[in-house]
Design a protein around this motif. Structure first.
Motif, PDB file in Angstrom:
ATOM      1  N   SER A 158      -4.183   1.224 -54.063  1.00 63.60           N
ATOM      2  CA  SER A 158      -5.501   0.889 -54.827  1.00 63.60           C
ATOM      3  C   SER A 158      -5.995   1.925 -55.570  1.00 63.60           C
ATOM      4  CB  SER A 158      -6.504   0.361 -53.668  1.00 63.60           C
ATOM      5  OG  SER A 158      -6.025  -0.600 -52.762  1.00 63.60           O
ATOM      6  N   ARG A 159      -6.506   1.362 -56.678  1.00 70.97           N
ATOM      7  CA  ARG A 159      -7.129   2.256 -57.742  1.00 70.97           C
ATOM      8  C   ARG A 159      -8.436   2.815 -57.147  1.00 70.97           C
ATOM      9  NH1 ARG A 159      -2.677   3.912 -59.985  1.00 70.97           N
ATOM     10  NH2 ARG A 159      -1.218   2.233 -60.780  1.00 70.97           N
ATOM     11  N   LYS A 160      -8.904   4.042 -57.977  1.00 71.16           N
ATOM     12  CA  LYS A 160     -10.113   4.541 -57.591  1.00 71.16           C
ATOM     13  C   LYS A 160     -10.579   4.663 -56.172  1.00 71.16           C
ATOM     14  CE  LYS A 160     -12.067   3.386 -62.043  1.00 71.16           C
ATOM     15  NZ  LYS A 160     -11.922   4.986 -62.469  1.00 71.16           N
ATOM     16  N   THR A 161      -9.508   5.192 -55.376  1.00 67.21           N
ATOM     17  CA  THR A 161      -9.600   5.234 -54.039  1.00 67.21           C
ATOM     18  C   THR A 161      -9.110   6.705 -53.508  1.00 67.21           C
ATOM     19  OG1 THR A 161      -9.123   3.088 -53.677  1.00 67.21           O
ATOM     20  CG2 THR A 161      -8.904   4.569 -51.701  1.00 67.21           C
ATOM     21  N   THR A 162      -9.835   7.315 -52.682  1.00 70.50           N
ATOM     22  CA  THR A 162      -9.392   8.680 -52.043  1.00 70.50           C
ATOM     23  C   THR A 162      -8.501   8.217 -50.655  1.00 70.50           C
ATOM     24  OG1 THR A 162     -11.201   9.783 -52.883  1.00 70.50           O
ATOM     25  CG2 THR A 162     -10.118  10.693 -50.990  1.00 70.50           C
ATOM     26  N   TYR A 163      -7.335   8.743 -50.785  1.00 70.34           N
ATOM     27  CA  TYR A 163      -6.344   8.383 -49.692  1.00 70.34           C
ATOM     28  C   TYR A 163      -6.262   9.423 -48.785  1.00 70.34           C
ATOM     29  CZ  TYR A 163      -4.922   3.575 -51.019  1.00 70.34           C
ATOM     30  OH  TYR A 163      -5.008   2.177 -51.258  1.00 70.34           O
ATOM     31  N   ALA A 164      -5.685   9.409 -47.377  1.00 71.56           N
ATOM     32  CA  ALA A 164      -5.324  10.675 -46.769  1.00 71.56           C
ATOM     33  C   ALA A 164      -3.743  10.116 -46.209  1.00 71.56           C
ATOM     34  CB  ALA A 164      -6.096  10.937 -45.584  1.00 71.56           C
ATOM     35  N   ALA A 165      -2.878  11.116 -45.895  1.00 66.11           N
ATOM     36  CA  ALA A 165      -1.530  10.811 -45.404  1.00 66.11           C
ATOM     37  C   ALA A 165      -1.688  11.415 -44.101  1.00 66.11           C
ATOM     38  CB  ALA A 165      -0.619  11.566 -45.997  1.00 66.11           C
ATOM     39  N   TYR A 166      -1.130  10.576 -42.939  1.00 62.94           N
ATOM     40  CA  TYR A 166      -1.220  11.113 -41.407  1.00 62.94           C
ATOM     41  C   TYR A 166       0.171  10.797 -40.961  1.00 62.94           C
ATOM     42  CZ  TYR A 166      -6.094  10.304 -42.076  1.00 62.94           C
ATOM     43  OH  TYR A 166      -7.517  10.405 -42.607  1.00 62.94           O
ATOM     44  N   LEU A 167       0.738  11.822 -40.220  1.00 64.66           N
ATOM     45  CA  LEU A 167       1.788  11.700 -39.332  1.00 64.66           C
ATOM     46  C   LEU A 167       1.283  11.001 -38.058  1.00 64.66           C
ATOM     47  CD1 LEU A 167       4.993  12.656 -39.029  1.00 64.66           C
ATOM     48  CD2 LEU A 167       4.001  14.453 -37.789  1.00 64.66           C
ATOM     49  N   ILE A 168       2.366  10.115 -37.976  1.00 62.23           N
ATOM     50  CA  ILE A 168       2.085   9.245 -36.561  1.00 62.23           C
ATOM     51  C   ILE A 168       3.116   9.493 -35.724  1.00 62.23           C
ATOM     52  CG2 ILE A 168       1.507   6.965 -35.719  1.00 62.23           C
ATOM     53  CD1 ILE A 168      -0.498   7.841 -37.881  1.00 62.23           C
ATOM     54  N   PHE A 169       2.649  10.096 -34.370  1.00 63.32           N
ATOM     55  CA  PHE A 169       3.515  10.893 -33.506  1.00 63.32           C
ATOM     56  C   PHE A 169       3.216  10.972 -32.126  1.00 63.32           C
ATOM     57  CE2 PHE A 169       0.550  13.991 -34.405  1.00 63.32           C
ATOM     58  CZ  PHE A 169       0.545  15.060 -33.192  1.00 63.32           C
ATOM     59  N   ARG A 170       4.142  11.319 -31.231  1.00 65.78           N
ATOM     60  CA  ARG A 170       3.776  11.503 -29.843  1.00 65.78           C
ATOM     61  C   ARG A 170       4.692  12.848 -29.489  1.00 65.78           C
ATOM     62  NH1 ARG A 170       4.754   5.956 -26.351  1.00 65.78           N
ATOM     63  NH2 ARG A 170       2.848   4.744 -26.937  1.00 65.78           N
ATOM     64  N   ILE A 171       4.047  13.789 -28.309  1.00 68.93           N
ATOM     65  CA  ILE A 171       4.740  14.866 -27.870  1.00 68.93           C
ATOM     66  C   ILE A 171       5.219  14.288 -26.431  1.00 68.93           C
ATOM     67  CG2 ILE A 171       4.573  17.081 -27.122  1.00 68.93           C
ATOM     68  CD1 ILE A 171       3.975  16.895 -30.062  1.00 68.93           C
ATOM     69  N   SER A 172       6.589  14.426 -26.286  1.00 72.46           N
ATOM     70  CA  SER A 172       7.327  14.283 -25.154  1.00 72.46           C
ATOM     71  C   SER A 172       6.907  15.146 -23.956  1.00 72.46           C
ATOM     72  CB  SER A 172       8.800  14.026 -25.264  1.00 72.46           C
ATOM     73  OG  SER A 172       9.404  15.433 -25.226  1.00 72.46           O
ATOM     74  N   ASP A 173       7.390  14.764 -22.783  1.00 71.89           N
ATOM     75  CA  ASP A 173       6.908  15.987 -21.697  1.00 71.89           C
ATOM     76  C   ASP A 173       7.867  17.116 -21.729  1.00 71.89           C
ATOM     77  OD1 ASP A 173       5.003  14.043 -20.673  1.00 71.89           O
ATOM     78  OD2 ASP A 173       6.631  13.061 -19.450  1.00 71.89           O
ATOM     79  N   VAL A 174       8.924  17.034 -22.490  1.00 77.60           N
ATOM     80  CA  VAL A 174       9.687  18.353 -22.445  1.00 77.60           C
ATOM     81  C   VAL A 174       9.500  18.827 -23.783  1.00 77.60           C
ATOM     82  CG1 VAL A 174      11.410  17.464 -20.727  1.00 77.60           C
ATOM     83  CG2 VAL A 174      11.684  16.816 -23.152  1.00 77.60           C
ATOM     84  N   SER A 175       8.432  19.323 -24.266  1.00 74.46           N
ATOM     85  CA  SER A 175       8.324  19.751 -25.843  1.00 74.46           C
ATOM     86  C   SER A 175       8.535  21.246 -25.827  1.00 74.46           C
ATOM     87  CB  SER A 175       6.891  19.181 -26.202  1.00 74.46           C
ATOM     88  OG  SER A 175       5.953  19.752 -25.708  1.00 74.46           O
ATOM     89  N   GLN A 176       8.606  21.713 -27.036  1.00 74.06           N
ATOM     90  CA  GLN A 176       8.689  23.144 -27.000  1.00 74.06           C
ATOM     91  C   GLN A 176       8.615  23.694 -28.509  1.00 74.06           C
ATOM     92  OE1 GLN A 176      12.335  24.996 -25.401  1.00 74.06           O
ATOM     93  NE2 GLN A 176      12.530  26.279 -27.099  1.00 74.06           N
ATOM     94  N   GLY A 177       7.971  24.880 -28.634  1.00 69.32           N
ATOM     95  CA  GLY A 177       7.938  25.164 -30.254  1.00 69.32           C
ATOM     96  C   GLY A 177       7.146  24.650 -31.142  1.00 69.32           C
ATOM     97  N   LEU A 178       6.444  23.600 -30.760  1.00 64.95           N
ATOM     98  CA  LEU A 178       5.806  22.554 -31.781  1.00 64.95           C
ATOM     99  C   LEU A 178       4.130  23.219 -32.130  1.00 64.95           C
ATOM    100  CD1 LEU A 178       6.428  19.203 -30.272  1.00 64.95           C
ATOM    101  CD2 LEU A 178       7.691  20.382 -32.212  1.00 64.95           C
ATOM    102  N   GLY A 179       3.899  24.177 -31.355  1.00 67.57           N
ATOM    103  CA  GLY A 179       2.269  24.735 -31.516  1.00 67.57           C
ATOM    104  C   GLY A 179       2.341  25.977 -32.314  1.00 67.57           C
ATOM    105  N   TYR A 180       3.416  26.801 -32.173  1.00 67.54           N
ATOM    106  CA  TYR A 180       3.673  28.067 -32.871  1.00 67.54           C
ATOM    107  C   TYR A 180       5.179  28.274 -33.397  1.00 67.54           C
ATOM    108  CZ  TYR A 180       3.115  32.740 -34.077  1.00 67.54           C
ATOM    109  OH  TYR A 180       3.082  34.190 -34.746  1.00 67.54           O
ATOM    110  N   PRO A 181       5.380  28.731 -34.596  1.00 66.29           N
ATOM    111  CA  PRO A 181       4.387  28.827 -35.365  1.00 66.29           C
ATOM    112  C   PRO A 181       3.749  27.580 -35.966  1.00 66.29           C
ATOM    113  CG  PRO A 181       6.530  29.895 -36.192  1.00 66.29           C
ATOM    114  CD  PRO A 181       6.762  28.781 -34.770  1.00 66.29           C
ATOM    115  N   PRO A 182       2.674  27.404 -36.767  1.00 64.33           N
ATOM    116  CA  PRO A 182       2.001  26.271 -37.032  1.00 64.33           C
ATOM    117  C   PRO A 182       2.958  25.798 -38.241  1.00 64.33           C
ATOM    118  CG  PRO A 182       0.643  28.214 -37.560  1.00 64.33           C
ATOM    119  CD  PRO A 182       1.831  28.819 -36.825  1.00 64.33           C
TER     120      PRO A 182
END
Length: 299
Positions: A158-182
């Motif tokens: 849509s014209r004359k509109t300020t938009y934002a883009a968002y990553l839609i996600f989840r973190i599993s129970d066995v996550s690693q390395g997603l906090g650092y480095p940013p």
């Protein structure tokens, strides 16, 4: 003074409807509660036809599942039906209208994104989750090079509109390395671009900082230890301040991370390019589940 004495209610309904149509869907809903006269004008097809995008019928024709309206459906009924996401283009993306402004919103599915090594099973896995609107989501198994990119034609928005883009996600129970480095997030439209530092998993980043501070305790002397602790604390504080975005919970059991914002003006053409990268640290990452990238008006 009573509302009826103001003279507004004596105006022709079409005049009132035209004035309301210059406002927003949110304003129209509020004005419908003012009086019976306002309610008739605010719910009229004259008003809601203006809030519908001119290409709404073309968009509906691209739906994976038929979107049907009865002969008695008003333009207001159609508008609010389109506020619920509709899968289009063989399920590769979804379309909806923003309830407040009527601006067009899209979500690009994970399959519609460019994800480095996405088709290599040892790095990424494609899975089906009942909580997702799409047939597949991408789950990160193990990579040291995180690169996610998406794009959309600016003419679709849509014209004359300020938009934002968002990553839609989840973190599993066995996550690693997603906090650092940013991570580094960027949005580019034509010659304009913006870049910022974000963090997919702030709790992991804090754990990393605490671990680094703890390691400083193993100095060879009290003086060295104090210097090391001070240096580590200052460095950790600087890294935290640099992060300009953290995930937020959604009401659909997913998380979202803002990647950047941009403005669509009259005459804008070309692509909107969106990215999320972490390719400098070299550390291994896992446990990220991606549904897609959503583009919607910035609130």
């Amino acid at each position: 003074m009573e509302l009826g004495e103001s003279g507004i209610e004596r105006l022709p309904e079409l005049c009132v409807a035209h004035a309301i149509s210059l406002a927003s869907p949110r304003d129209a809903c509020r004005l419908s509660a003012v009086s019976a006269a306002f309610r008739c004008a605010a719910t009229s097809d004259t008003v809601w036809d203006r809030f519908l995008p001119t290409d709404w019928q073309s968009l509906v024709s691209r739906a994976v599942y038929p979107v049907e309206f009865s002969s008695s459906s008003s333009k207001r009924d159609i508008f609010f039906r389109l506020c619920d996401p509709i899968l289009i283009d063989d399920g590769k993306m979804s379309f909806s209208l923003d309830r407040s402004s009527g601006a067009k919103c899209y979500m690009l599915s994970a399959r519609e994104l460019f994800i480095t090594w996405a088709d290599t099973p040892q790095y990424w896995m494609w899975d089906c989750l009942p909580e997702s609107r799409f047939a597949e989501v991408a789950e990160l198994i193990d990579v040291c090079w995180l690169e996610i990119r998406g794009k959309i034609e600016s003419r679709m928005l849509s014209r004359k509109t300020t938009y934002a883009a968002y990553l839609i996600f989840r973190i599993s129970d066995v996550s690693q390395g997603l906090g650092y480095p940013p991570q580094e997030a960027s949005v580019k439209v034509g010659g304009h671009s913006s870049t910022k530092t974000v963090c997919l998993q702030p709790s992991d980043m804090l754990s990393h900082m605490h671990a680094r501070r703890a390691s400083a305790l193993f100095g060879y002397c009290v003086r060295c230890r104090r210097l090391m602790i001070t240096a580590e604390a200052e460095e950790a504080a600087e890294e935290t301040e640099e992060v300009d975005g953290a995930p937020q919970a959604r009401n659909d059991d997913w998380m979202e991370l803002e990647l950047g914002e941009f403005y669509i003006d009259d005459g804008d053409d070309g692509e909107v390019n969106i990215s999320l990268l972490e390719i400098k640290g070299g550390g291994w990452k896992k446990g990220l589940i991606i549904e897609g990238i959503e583009i919607r008006p910035k609130q």
